[in-house]
Scaffold this motif. Structure first.
Motif, PDB file in Angstrom:
ATOM      1  N   GLY A  53       0.736  -1.137  -0.148  1.00 20.50           N
ATOM      2  CA  GLY A  53      -0.067  -0.087   0.052  1.00 20.50           C
ATOM      3  C   GLY A  53       1.043   1.170   0.125  1.00 20.50           C
ATOM      4  N   ILE A  54       0.495   2.158   0.842  1.00 21.02           N
ATOM      5  CA  ILE A  54       1.137   3.577   0.768  1.00 21.02           C
ATOM      6  C   ILE A  54       2.402   3.296   1.894  1.00 21.02           C
ATOM      7  CG2 ILE A  54      -0.836   4.915   0.100  1.00 21.02           C
ATOM      8  CD1 ILE A  54      -1.110   5.743   3.111  1.00 21.02           C
ATOM      9  N   GLY A  55       2.347   2.131   2.405  1.00 22.32           N
ATOM     10  CA  GLY A  55       3.642   1.832   3.142  1.00 22.32           C
ATOM     11  C   GLY A  55       3.689   2.494   4.640  1.00 22.32           C
ATOM     12  N   ILE A  56       2.576   2.891   5.027  1.00 19.73           N
ATOM     13  CA  ILE A  56       2.492   3.358   6.402  1.00 19.73           C
ATOM     14  C   ILE A  56       1.002   3.340   6.986  1.00 19.73           C
ATOM     15  CG2 ILE A  56       2.251   5.821   5.956  1.00 19.73           C
ATOM     16  CD1 ILE A  56       4.571   6.283   8.118  1.00 19.73           C
ATOM     17  N   VAL A  57       0.891   3.414   7.979  1.00 20.02           N
ATOM     18  CA  VAL A  57      -0.537   3.495   8.803  1.00 20.02           C
ATOM     19  C   VAL A  57      -0.301   4.420  10.071  1.00 20.02           C
ATOM     20  CG1 VAL A  57      -1.495   1.280   8.245  1.00 20.02           C
ATOM     21  CG2 VAL A  57      -0.101   1.558  10.243  1.00 20.02           C
ATOM     22  N   PRO A  58      -1.452   4.954  10.310  1.00 18.39           N
ATOM     23  CA  PRO A  58      -1.491   6.025  11.559  1.00 18.39           C
ATOM     24  C   PRO A  58      -1.129   5.356  12.850  1.00 18.39           C
ATOM     25  CG  PRO A  58      -3.484   6.539  10.345  1.00 18.39           C
ATOM     26  CD  PRO A  58      -2.746   5.018   9.785  1.00 18.39           C
ATOM     27  N   ASN A  59      -0.339   5.974  13.750  1.00 18.63           N
ATOM     28  CA  ASN A  59      -0.355   5.420  15.077  1.00 18.63           C
ATOM     29  C   ASN A  59      -1.750   5.807  15.691  1.00 18.63           C
ATOM     30  OD1 ASN A  59       0.282   6.177  18.158  1.00 18.63           O
ATOM     31  ND2 ASN A  59       2.271   5.089  17.489  1.00 18.63           N
ATOM     32  N   PRO A  60      -2.341   4.737  16.429  1.00 24.85           N
ATOM     33  CA  PRO A  60      -3.604   4.618  16.996  1.00 24.85           C
ATOM     34  C   PRO A  60      -3.617   5.928  17.962  1.00 24.85           C
ATOM     35  CG  PRO A  60      -3.097   2.572  16.538  1.00 24.85           C
ATOM     36  CD  PRO A  60      -1.792   3.339  16.272  1.00 24.85           C
ATOM     37  N   ALA A  61      -2.523   5.955  18.812  1.00 22.81           N
ATOM     38  CA  ALA A  61      -2.502   6.931  20.108  1.00 22.81           C
ATOM     39  C   ALA A  61      -2.150   8.322  19.573  1.00 22.81           C
ATOM     40  CB  ALA A  61      -1.300   6.743  21.105  1.00 22.81           C
ATOM     41  N   SER A  62      -1.399   8.683  18.519  1.00 25.17           N
ATOM     42  CA  SER A  62      -1.299   9.866  18.043  1.00 25.17           C
ATOM     43  C   SER A  62      -2.483  10.418  17.298  1.00 25.17           C
ATOM     44  CB  SER A  62       0.070  10.006  17.174  1.00 25.17           C
ATOM     45  OG  SER A  62       1.173   9.591  17.729  1.00 25.17           O
ATOM     46  N   LEU A  63      -3.138   9.385  16.354  1.00 19.59           N
ATOM     47  CA  LEU A  63      -4.233   9.616  15.650  1.00 19.59           C
ATOM     48  C   LEU A  63      -5.516  10.057  16.701  1.00 19.59           C
ATOM     49  CD1 LEU A  63      -5.721   9.874  12.910  1.00 19.59           C
ATOM     50  CD2 LEU A  63      -6.378   7.364  13.324  1.00 19.59           C
ATOM     51  N   ASP A  64      -5.710   9.474  17.770  1.00 21.87           N
ATOM     52  CA  ASP A  64      -6.494   9.849  18.795  1.00 21.87           C
ATOM     53  C   ASP A  64      -6.380  11.135  19.448  1.00 21.87           C
ATOM     54  OD1 ASP A  64      -8.006   7.610  18.187  1.00 21.87           O
ATOM     55  OD2 ASP A  64      -7.321   6.481  19.967  1.00 21.87           O
ATOM     56  N   ARG A  65      -4.917  11.489  19.501  1.00 24.35           N
ATOM     57  CA  ARG A  65      -4.789  12.761  20.384  1.00 24.35           C
ATOM     58  C   ARG A  65      -5.071  13.888  19.440  1.00 24.35           C
ATOM     59  NH1 ARG A  65      -0.685   9.958  23.000  1.00 24.35           N
ATOM     60  NH2 ARG A  65       0.793  10.302  21.378  1.00 24.35           N
ATOM     61  N   LEU A  66      -4.947  13.700  18.094  1.00 23.73           N
ATOM     62  CA  LEU A  66      -4.710  14.704  17.234  1.00 23.73           C
ATOM     63  C   LEU A  66      -6.035  15.202  16.358  1.00 23.73           C
ATOM     64  CD1 LEU A  66      -1.151  14.281  15.751  1.00 23.73           C
ATOM     65  CD2 LEU A  66      -1.964  16.252  17.154  1.00 23.73           C
ATOM     66  N   THR A  67      -6.938  14.015  16.890  1.00 20.23           N
ATOM     67  CA  THR A  67      -8.165  14.186  16.055  1.00 20.23           C
ATOM     68  C   THR A  67      -9.115  14.829  16.651  1.00 20.23           C
ATOM     69  OG1 THR A  67      -8.188  11.688  15.281  1.00 20.23           O
ATOM     70  CG2 THR A  67     -10.512  12.717  15.777  1.00 20.23           C
ATOM     71  N   THR A  68      -9.905  15.902  16.041  1.00 23.60           N
ATOM     72  CA  THR A  68     -10.955  16.991  16.634  1.00 23.60           C
ATOM     73  C   THR A  68     -12.274  16.443  16.382  1.00 23.60           C
ATOM     74  OG1 THR A  68     -10.787  18.346  14.547  1.00 23.60           O
ATOM     75  CG2 THR A  68      -9.387  18.800  16.169  1.00 23.60           C
ATOM     76  N   SER A  69     -12.617  15.500  15.391  1.00 24.89           N
ATOM     77  CA  SER A  69     -13.777  15.013  15.141  1.00 24.89           C
ATOM     78  C   SER A  69     -13.815  13.841  14.332  1.00 24.89           C
ATOM     79  CB  SER A  69     -14.689  15.908  14.792  1.00 24.89           C
ATOM     80  OG  SER A  69     -14.665  16.484  13.322  1.00 24.89           O
ATOM     81  N   ALA A  70     -14.846  12.841  14.255  1.00 20.91           N
ATOM     82  CA  ALA A  70     -14.610  11.532  13.494  1.00 20.91           C
ATOM     83  C   ALA A  70     -16.174  11.343  13.188  1.00 20.91           C
ATOM     84  CB  ALA A  70     -13.918  10.573  14.171  1.00 20.91           C
ATOM     85  N   GLU A  71     -16.209  10.687  12.082  1.00 25.79           N
ATOM     86  CA  GLU A  71     -17.682  10.136  11.651  1.00 25.79           C
ATOM     87  C   GLU A  71     -17.577   8.917  10.914  1.00 25.79           C
ATOM     88  OE1 GLU A  71     -21.274  11.840   8.680  1.00 25.79           O
ATOM     89  OE2 GLU A  71     -19.379  13.082   8.941  1.00 25.79           O
ATOM     90  N   ARG A  72     -18.221   7.943  11.488  1.00 22.78           N
ATOM     91  CA  ARG A  72     -18.137   6.744  10.649  1.00 22.78           C
ATOM     92  C   ARG A  72     -19.635   6.627   9.560  1.00 22.78           C
ATOM     93  NH1 ARG A  72     -19.555   1.006  11.245  1.00 22.78           N
ATOM     94  NH2 ARG A  72     -18.133  -0.035  10.134  1.00 22.78           N
ATOM     95  N   ILE A  73     -19.405   6.246   8.410  1.00 23.05           N
ATOM     96  CA  ILE A  73     -20.487   6.094   7.468  1.00 23.05           C
ATOM     97  C   ILE A  73     -20.627   4.723   6.808  1.00 23.05           C
ATOM     98  CG2 ILE A  73     -21.294   6.905   5.202  1.00 23.05           C
ATOM     99  CD1 ILE A  73     -19.328   9.630   5.694  1.00 23.05           C
ATOM    100  N   VAL A  74     -21.634   4.176   6.851  1.00 19.68           N
ATOM    101  CA  VAL A  74     -21.694   2.473   6.336  1.00 19.68           C
ATOM    102  C   VAL A  74     -22.620   2.649   5.356  1.00 19.68           C
ATOM    103  CG1 VAL A  74     -21.040   1.693   8.608  1.00 19.68           C
ATOM    104  CG2 VAL A  74     -23.547   2.118   8.219  1.00 19.68           C
ATOM    105  N   ARG A  75     -22.431   1.693   4.458  1.00 18.55           N
ATOM    106  CA  ARG A  75     -23.148   1.505   3.162  1.00 18.55           C
ATOM    107  C   ARG A  75     -24.816   1.498   3.448  1.00 18.55           C
ATOM    108  NH1 ARG A  75     -23.194  -3.696  -1.081  1.00 18.55           N
ATOM    109  NH2 ARG A  75     -24.541  -2.580  -2.766  1.00 18.55           N
TER     110      ARG A  75
END
Length: 368
Positions: A346-368
């Motif tokens: 793939g693009i060769g890297i994935v987010p670090n879960p802890a860093s991603l959570d710390r830096l996230t200001t909002s999140a939204e999940r969308i399903v089919r």
């Protein structure tokens, strides 16, 4: 591959230092992170649109809205989705190249992970590490500018790009050239700040032995760029003017540039970026990879693109530490003026879960 769900996250990354161009000053990089859930696994991407429609007509909240309301429903309906099929599925929607690029990047990531293929190999990369430069923003004083340039040269960057605008051009460039000497590869970037009436003034940049002058005029003004190119010894490079391979052909045929800055988000994705690269190669024109203050997700993908053979100049990819104290991924570091091209699938890297959570200001999940 079938798309079953998606997550849109807004993240906020404070910049190490303010980044000032002719378009304004940034102190924080807000980015949209996209995660797609597919029948073959998940794929990650980011959208590089800015908060405001300054660099381009797109802006971050608008990109999220068009992905949420229009792109995802269309892609949910595709039974066999692959990277090339993203553009086909979204063809009926005009514009929004940065939003389209984010969706394509996530589909590429998921698809290539499933086959164990890295993005660089998929695109046709020929290098395992690429030379990198650094973009230096407008500063309050020339002394401050010289201090930054010295810092980046000491860090090993192989090319220095200076942001310029009317009133901050000839003297700063002169000071950098006189201080660091003629051997330092040096470019300038105007971000469309000038007009055709400034041609005589811009010709004064010829005395500094620059590699190129980037995007002095408005994106649509190929005529003025062509006239300037004919009047200057320094090569003219286009950035904002090039939004597709078709634009690249038009600009080259009109003599509007002899170098092209390729930004995947600006042209609608990595597959179109490869087509721009191929057009430039066919015309014998060098290209390089521009930067949009990407997180590690975009930085990794840009390194894969910059591994293609036509990327002959160091890009604005730079180390993570140039911009961020903390990123959402593991950091990238410069060694001897180069960055390693990710080789994982793939693009060769994935987010670090802890860093991603710390830096996230909002999140939204969308399903089919």
């Amino acid at each position: 591959m079938k798309l079953s769900g998606a997550e849109l996250r807004f993240v906020s990354l404070p910049l190490v230092t303010p980044f000032r161009t002719s378009l304004g000053t940034q102190t924080v990089r807000n980015a949209l992170v996209l995660r797609l859930e597919t029948s073959q696994g998940e794929g990650w991407a980011e959208c590089v649109a800015d908060d405001e429609p300054g660099y381009s007509p797109e802006y971050l909240m608008g990109a999220a809205d068009v992905i949420r309301r229009f792109f995802l429903p269309r892609l949910f309906a595709v039974e066999e989705l692959d990277p090339a099929g993203v553009a086909v599925a979204l063809d009926g929607f005009r514009g929004h190249p940065m939003a389209k690029a984010a969706v394509e990047m996530a589909v590429l990531d998921a698809s290539l992970r499933a086959t164990g293929t890295c993005l660089s190999a998929y695109l046709g990369g020929v290098r395992h590490r690429v030379p990198v430069g650094v973009s230096v923003g407008i500063t309050d004083t020339i002394d401050e500018l010289l201090g930054l340039v010295d810092k980046y040269l000491t860090a090993g960057y192989l090319r220095i790009k200076l942001k310029i605008q009317p009133g901050w051009d000839i003297e700063p460039v002169r000071a950098v050239r006189e201080t660091f000497g003629p051997s330092v590869p040096l470019t300038v970037d105007a971000n469309t700040a000038y007009r055709q009436s400034d041609t005589r003034h811009l010709r004064r940049l010829d005395e500094f032995g620059l590699l190129l002058v980037e995007q002095p005029f408005a994106p649509e003004d190929l005529y003025s760029h062509a006239r300037l190119a004919a009047a200057m010894d320094t090569p003219i490079c286009l950035d904002e003017s090039i939004t597709s391979a078709r634009d690249a052909v038009s600009a080259l045929r009109q003599g509007a540039c002899s170098v092209i800055n390729i930004k995947p988000g600006r042209v609608g994705g990595y597959l179109e970026a490869r087509r721009v690269h191929d057009v430039a190669q066919a015309h014998g024109v060098p290209v390089w990879c521009g930067g949009m203050l990407e997180t590690g997700l975009g930085r990794a993908a840009n390194l894969a693109l910059a591994a293609l053979p036509g990327f002959q100049l160091p890009g604005d990819i730079s180390a993570t530490a140039r911009y961020y104290t903390e990123d959402i991924t593991a950091p990238f570091s410069v060694t001897d003026g180069h960055l390693d091209v990710p080789s994982d699938p793939g693009i060769g890297i994935v987010p670090n879960p802890a860093s991603l959570d710390r830096l996230t200001t909002s999140a939204e999940r969308i399903v089919r």
